[in-house]
Design an enzyme around this catalytic site. Structure first.
Site, PDB file in Angstrom:
ATOM      1  N   ASP A 174      -3.195   1.288   8.534  1.00  0.00           N
ATOM      2  CA  ASP A 174      -2.225   2.374   8.735  1.00  0.00           C
ATOM      3  C   ASP A 174      -1.237   2.020   9.849  1.00  0.00           C
ATOM      4  O   ASP A 174      -0.031   2.301   9.752  1.00  0.00           O
ATOM      5  CB  ASP A 174      -2.959   3.673   9.080  1.00  0.00           C
ATOM      6  N   GLU A 200       1.263   0.223   0.091  1.00  0.00           N
ATOM      7  CA  GLU A 200       2.052  -0.693   0.904  1.00  0.00           C
ATOM      8  C   GLU A 200       3.415  -0.940   0.280  1.00  0.00           C
ATOM      9  O   GLU A 200       4.051  -1.957   0.530  1.00  0.00           O
ATOM     10  CB  GLU A 200       1.303  -2.027   1.089  1.00  0.00           C
TER      11      GLU A 200
END
Length: 516
Positions: free
Chosen positions: A404, A430
């Site tokens: 994260d 992503e």
């Protein structure tokens, strides 16, 4: 008349406060529900990717072992040594065994189980003769297990048997460790089911092995798609759920949160709002009582307008009310201020609903709304699709918390390398998209290349250096935006096929690769 006017004015003020409270609570409820659904979807997908990686890794290790034992299959001592090596390599399997073509166990580990000479409980792996991950079944000893296996062939292609490992669902192993590492809080939890609807993992271990009945959430997860929904589960509880499939095993991951937990959070928020509104309401009622004897028609108009503070035209409506004395002017000013504050609050909540909570970038909803306006006013829009290379390794090696942080760092670098008019979006785990209005492919490719170099040269905390792959396509007025997004994704995929850490950009009539 005075009593009637005062009663009406006070009722209108209370109605205004109640309406304000109702609007704010409902907007907050919608925000909480959408945030929970999006969070559960992202969490389920992240766990599914990690679990898929673990199972694929287990199959790869078994594949390697099958090649090792295929050359020494008649040597039981070497078979036993390989089984012991597999068992001790990590904590993926609780036991490892090798069988001959008839399903008789010829080597196993640990030795204390005394499995040698016994027959394989299920003949499906022997009959299918391919790498597979079984559904859960109950072993002879009463344990719920999953069997991961790979066939063994000699150099001439003759089937010799198989090598496999058992994963006991109620004991500690790598699968259990991964799931325990990702336990959720605030009433949310994650569980895993196989394609027979049997529970493989659950925070409540009593649920392991249970076959679930009709359940929309489970059906969606076993459909091997990723998404979220608000539905009633098989036990009759309303849930806010995210789900994802695991391709390597046909299992499903479900991350869900009871609606009652969200309602409790909403109640706390509503109480805070009420505490803020009540003092203002009391003050307003006192002002109305004090000014009531001198307020007539303007009060009626203002009270009527105050009932609809949440609509966009409320400010103009209140401004149009004529006032002829100081008291009515002050009341109108107070309502205009309340309208402004409420509209700002509504606007803030709407902006939060359009923002990715992890990175602060725009989400898919904001991107679609912006595109709706741009497609009618812009002549060209450049689309840059960006994907972090080997991001799964970051999660596997450092954990999802570091993953994260990596996503937030990439988002920050994107902001540094963009124009104020550009729209930066996070559209997946992503995956990112940059929309550049009134830009050419060449300019967009240059921006993409600068961004690629910036990310590659920036050392991130814990992870170090990472790279990204980018695809650049151009929409022109009259074209299909969906086709442009597909083209950008195709160019991104080509960048990955060509070695990653590069930009592949579309040009009129051709596709060229920028220098990387």
């Amino acid at each position: 008349m005075r009593i009637v006017l005062l009663t009406f004015a006070m009722f209108s003020a209370v109605a205004t406060l109640a309406n304000t409270f109702w609007v704010m609570v409902n907007i907050q409820k919608q925000e909480l529900v959408e945030s929970a659904l999006d969070g559960n979807r992202a969490y389920a997908q992240r766990i599914a990717d990690a679990l898929d990686g673990v199972l694929s890794s287990d199959l790869d290790r078994l594949k390697y072992s099958s090649k090792v034992v295929s050359t020494t299959f008649s040597n039981r001592h070497l078979l036993a040594a390989e089984a012991q090596r597999l068992l001790e390599q990590d904590n993926s399997f609780n036991s490892v065994l090798v069988t001959d073509a008839a399903g008789t166990i010829v080597a196993s580990a640990p030795e204390k189980l005394q499995l040698n000479g016994k027959s394989l409980q299920s003949r499906e792996p022997l009959e299918r003769r391919r790498a597979m991950i079984s559904n859960a079944f109950q072993s002879i000893t009463g344990n719920w297990v999953v069997f991961v296996s790979h066939p063994v062939f000699d150099a001439d292609g003759q089937y010799l048997g198989l090598v496999g490992g058992t994963i006991r669902l109620e004991q500690q192993n790598r699968l259990q460790a991964l799931m325990d590492l990702n336990r959720r809080q605030n009433g949310a939890y994650v569980f895993v089911v196989d394609n027979q609807r049997r529970v493989l993992y659950h925070p409540d271990t009593q649920q392991i092995g249970r076959v679930l009945g009709p359940d929309r959430i489970v059906d969606a997860a076993l459909g091997q798609a990723s998404g979220s929904l608000r539905a009633v589960d098989g036990d009759g509880n309303e849930m806010l759920a995210g789900y994802a499939g695991i391709p390597s095993s046909d299992w499903g991951i479900i991350s869900q949160q009871p609606m009652v937990v969200v309602q409790e959070a909403l109640n706390v928020s509503a109480l805070k709002v009420a505490k803020g509104i009540v003092p203002l309401g009391v003050l307003g009622l006192l002002l109305i009582w004090w000014a009531g004897t001198r307020i007539s028609r303007p009060l009626s108009q203002l009270a009527d307008s105050a009932k609809r503070l949440d609509v966009p035209e409320s400010y103009e409506r209140i401004s149009a009310v004529p006032v002829s004395y100081e008291e009515s002017w002050q009341l109108r000013r107070a309502l205009l201020l309340s309208t402004t504050l409420l509209q700002e609050k509504i606007g803030k909540l709407n902006r939060q609903a359009q923002c990715d909570p992890l990175t602060g970038l725009a989400n898919r909803r904001a991107m679609q709304e912006t595109l709706t306006n741009w497609l009618a006013t812009k002549k060209t829009i450049a689309v840059i699709a960006l994907d972090i290379d080997h991001f799964k390794r970051v999660n596997d090696n450092f954990g999802h918390g570091v993953g994260d942080e990596t996503l937030r760092a990439v988002a920050g670098l994107m902001k540094q390398n963009s124009r104020p008019t550009d729209l930066l979006c996070r559209v997946g785990g992503e995956e990112f998209v940059l929309l550049l209005p009134e830009s050419s492919v060449a300019n967009a490719a240059d921006i993409a290349e600068r961004l690629r170099l910036l990310i590659a040269s920036t050392a991130l905390e814990t992870v170090g250096h990472i790279t990204v792959s980018l695809g650049v396509a151009l929409w022109q007025s009259g074209g299909s935006m969906d086709e442009v997004f597909q083209k950008a994704d195709q160019l991104l995929y080509r960048a990955k096929q060509q070695g990653r850490n590069q930009v592949v950009a579309e040009r009129p009539g051709t596709v060229v690769k920028a220098v990387s």
